[in-house]
Scaffold this motif. Structure first.
Motif, PDB file in Angstrom:
ATOM      1  N   LEU A  28       0.819  -1.209   0.000  1.00  0.00           N
ATOM      2  CA  LEU A  28       0.000   0.000   0.000  1.00  0.00           C
ATOM      3  C   LEU A  28       0.855   1.262   0.000  1.00  0.00           C
ATOM      4  O   LEU A  28       0.494   2.276  -0.622  1.00  0.00           O
ATOM      5  CB  LEU A  28      -0.938  -0.011   1.210  1.00  0.00           C
ATOM      6  N   GLU A  29       1.974   1.221   0.686  1.00  0.00           N
ATOM      7  CA  GLU A  29       2.879   2.376   0.667  1.00  0.00           C
ATOM      8  C   GLU A  29       3.440   2.602  -0.731  1.00  0.00           C
ATOM      9  O   GLU A  29       3.590   3.746  -1.181  1.00  0.00           O
ATOM     10  CB  GLU A  29       4.000   2.170   1.681  1.00  0.00           C
ATOM     11  N   GLU A  30       3.756   1.498  -1.428  1.00  0.00           N
ATOM     12  CA  GLU A  30       4.219   1.629  -2.812  1.00  0.00           C
ATOM     13  C   GLU A  30       3.103   2.164  -3.703  1.00  0.00           C
ATOM     14  O   GLU A  30       3.349   2.984  -4.611  1.00  0.00           O
ATOM     15  CB  GLU A  30       4.707   0.275  -3.329  1.00  0.00           C
ATOM     16  N   LEU A  31       1.873   1.707  -3.436  1.00  0.00           N
ATOM     17  CA  LEU A  31       0.730   2.196  -4.209  1.00  0.00           C
ATOM     18  C   LEU A  31       0.510   3.686  -3.955  1.00  0.00           C
ATOM     19  O   LEU A  31       0.159   4.449  -4.873  1.00  0.00           O
ATOM     20  CB  LEU A  31      -0.531   1.407  -3.840  1.00  0.00           C
ATOM     21  N   LEU A  34       2.975   5.569  -5.998  1.00  0.00           N
ATOM     22  CA  LEU A  34       2.559   5.563  -7.407  1.00  0.00           C
ATOM     23  C   LEU A  34       1.416   6.547  -7.638  1.00  0.00           C
ATOM     24  O   LEU A  34       1.413   7.303  -8.636  1.00  0.00           O
ATOM     25  CB  LEU A  34       2.132   4.158  -7.815  1.00  0.00           C
ATOM     26  N   THR A  35       0.474   6.567  -6.715  1.00  0.00           N
ATOM     27  CA  THR A  35      -0.656   7.489  -6.852  1.00  0.00           C
ATOM     28  C   THR A  35      -0.202   8.934  -6.730  1.00  0.00           C
ATOM     29  O   THR A  35      -0.712   9.822  -7.435  1.00  0.00           O
ATOM     30  CB  THR A  35      -1.729   7.176  -5.789  1.00  0.00           C
ATOM     31  N   ASP A  36       0.751   9.189  -5.836  1.00  0.00           N
ATOM     32  CA  ASP A  36       1.298  10.552  -5.718  1.00  0.00           C
ATOM     33  C   ASP A  36       1.901  11.010  -7.045  1.00  0.00           C
ATOM     34  O   ASP A  36       1.708  12.175  -7.457  1.00  0.00           O
ATOM     35  CB  ASP A  36       2.354  10.598  -4.616  1.00  0.00           C
ATOM     36  N   ARG A  49      -5.667   9.758  -4.139  1.00  0.00           N
ATOM     37  CA  ARG A  49      -4.556   9.763  -3.188  1.00  0.00           C
ATOM     38  C   ARG A  49      -5.070   9.640  -1.756  1.00  0.00           C
ATOM     39  O   ARG A  49      -4.512   8.897  -0.953  1.00  0.00           O
ATOM     40  CB  ARG A  49      -3.733  11.037  -3.352  1.00  0.00           C
ATOM     41  N   LEU A  50      -6.140  10.355  -1.449  1.00  0.00           N
ATOM     42  CA  LEU A  50      -6.704  10.287  -0.100  1.00  0.00           C
ATOM     43  C   LEU A  50      -7.256   8.894   0.203  1.00  0.00           C
ATOM     44  O   LEU A  50      -7.158   8.403   1.334  1.00  0.00           O
ATOM     45  CB  LEU A  50      -7.798  11.346   0.060  1.00  0.00           C
ATOM     46  N   ALA A  54      -5.885   6.521   3.142  1.00  0.00           N
ATOM     47  CA  ALA A  54      -6.762   5.946   4.160  1.00  0.00           C
ATOM     48  C   ALA A  54      -6.512   4.446   4.306  1.00  0.00           C
ATOM     49  O   ALA A  54      -6.523   3.898   5.420  1.00  0.00           O
ATOM     50  CB  ALA A  54      -8.219   6.209   3.801  1.00  0.00           C
ATOM     51  N   GLU A  55      -6.281   3.776   3.171  1.00  0.00           N
ATOM     52  CA  GLU A  55      -5.984   2.339   3.229  1.00  0.00           C
ATOM     53  C   GLU A  55      -4.657   2.083   3.939  1.00  0.00           C
ATOM     54  O   GLU A  55      -4.519   1.104   4.671  1.00  0.00           O
ATOM     55  CB  GLU A  55      -5.950   1.759   1.811  1.00  0.00           C
ATOM     56  N   VAL A  56      -3.684   2.967   3.725  1.00  0.00           N
ATOM     57  CA  VAL A  56      -2.397   2.833   4.420  1.00  0.00           C
ATOM     58  C   VAL A  56      -2.587   2.987   5.922  1.00  0.00           C
ATOM     59  O   VAL A  56      -2.036   2.218   6.725  1.00  0.00           O
ATOM     60  CB  VAL A  56      -1.386   3.864   3.894  1.00  0.00           C
TER      61      VAL A  56
END
Length: 288
Positions: A28-31, A34-36, A49-50, A54-56
């Motif tokens: 999730l941190e990698e995701l 990527l989203t950033d 991104r939000l 939230a999932e992180v």
């Protein structure tokens, strides 16, 4: 021993769950990274991104919860082992199966050899047999034999050496049925002890059979959940690749991530159920 075994398996389950959750958080941190990048390129919305953020946060909270549970279970195991609850350790994985788990006949034989209940019942039967024999000996007459030898001194009119020997037989032929009644009572107790041995043996076999089947079912369930988890993991990898290529929306990826989380949860529940069933099965065998 059963408490220690159950506690050990709980620690092992929490340890595996913790490692799995760490991998999920890393993903999730990698995701999020990527989203950033996609947001900075205006290829994704700020809401995306939000959502990932939230999932992180959710995964981080779950990791903390699992970590606390693992610490609690380690302290319980330390206490059971009689050492300081602050002792740090990690547990080693155990073999997937035991030899007895594949052969019900072998498991039955081991249980009948090692279970203390069958030994206790057999000892009681032997005691009852000895009690019956003891009561039957009352039919045998009591015989006493006595011998003496004397040499009178300074008595001229008596023989210089006197030896005597005698026997006394005591037998009570009429006891108004008391001996027969006691023998019958002892024989009845012996018969009951024999029935108790058979009943204990059957109870042990029922226990072994039931736990054997329960363990087999738990092992099958574990295999199913593991296969489902692997399938969801592969789907997740494909969805992540598609998202990085902007072929799918973030909502599709997060939906797949939720499916993977459910599969992981079912897998860990199956792991704990399997090891709990395995501990119960080992307990029925009566082995240390």
């Amino acid at each position: 021993m059963d408490d220690v075994r159950q506690s050990y398996y709980q620690v092992l389950q929490s340890q595996i769950q913790y490692e799995s959750q760490q991998s999920m958080l890393k993903y999730l941190e990698e995701l999020l990274q990527l989203t950033d990048r996609r947001v900075s390129q205006q290829a994704a919305l700020k809401a995306d991104r939000l959502s990932v953020k939230a999932e992180v946060a959710k995964a981080t909270y779950q990791l903390t919860t699992i970590e606390d549970m693992l610490a609690d279970r380690k302290e319980v195991l330390n206490h059971l082992l009689g050492r300081s609850v602050e002792t740090e350790f990690s547990v080693e994985p155990v073999p997937a199966t035991l030899p007895e788990q594949e052969d019900l006949s072998a498991a039955r034989a081991i249980a009948l050899e090692h279970r203390p209940e069958i030994k206790l019942a057999a000892n009681r039967m032997r005691q009852a047999e000895l009690a019956t024999r003891s009561e039957k000996t009352h039919y045998i007459p009591d015989i006493s034999i006595q011998a003496s030898y004397a040499s009178p001194a300074n008595i001229n009119f008596l023989p210089q050496n006197i030896g005597t020997i005698g026997a006394l037989l005591t037998w009570q032929p009429w006891d108004w049925g008391e001996k027969r009644h006691k023998v019958q009572q002892a024989a009845l107790a012996e018969k009951q002890a024999g029935l108790s041995v058979e009943d204990t043996r059957e109870q042990i076999l029922l226990d072994v059979n039931s736990n054997f089947r329960h363990l087999r079912e738990a092992r099958s369930r574990l295999a199913v959940t593991e296969a489902l988890r692997d399938a969801e993991t592969e789907k997740m990898r494909n969805q992540k690749e598609a998202y990085s290529q902007q072929s799918i929306l973030l909502s599709d990826l997060l939906r797949q991530q939720s499916s993977l989380a459910d599969a992981e949860s079912q897998y860990h529940q199956a792991v704990l159920a399997y090891w709990s069933a395995r501990a119960d099965f080992q307990k029925t065998l009566g082995e240390e």
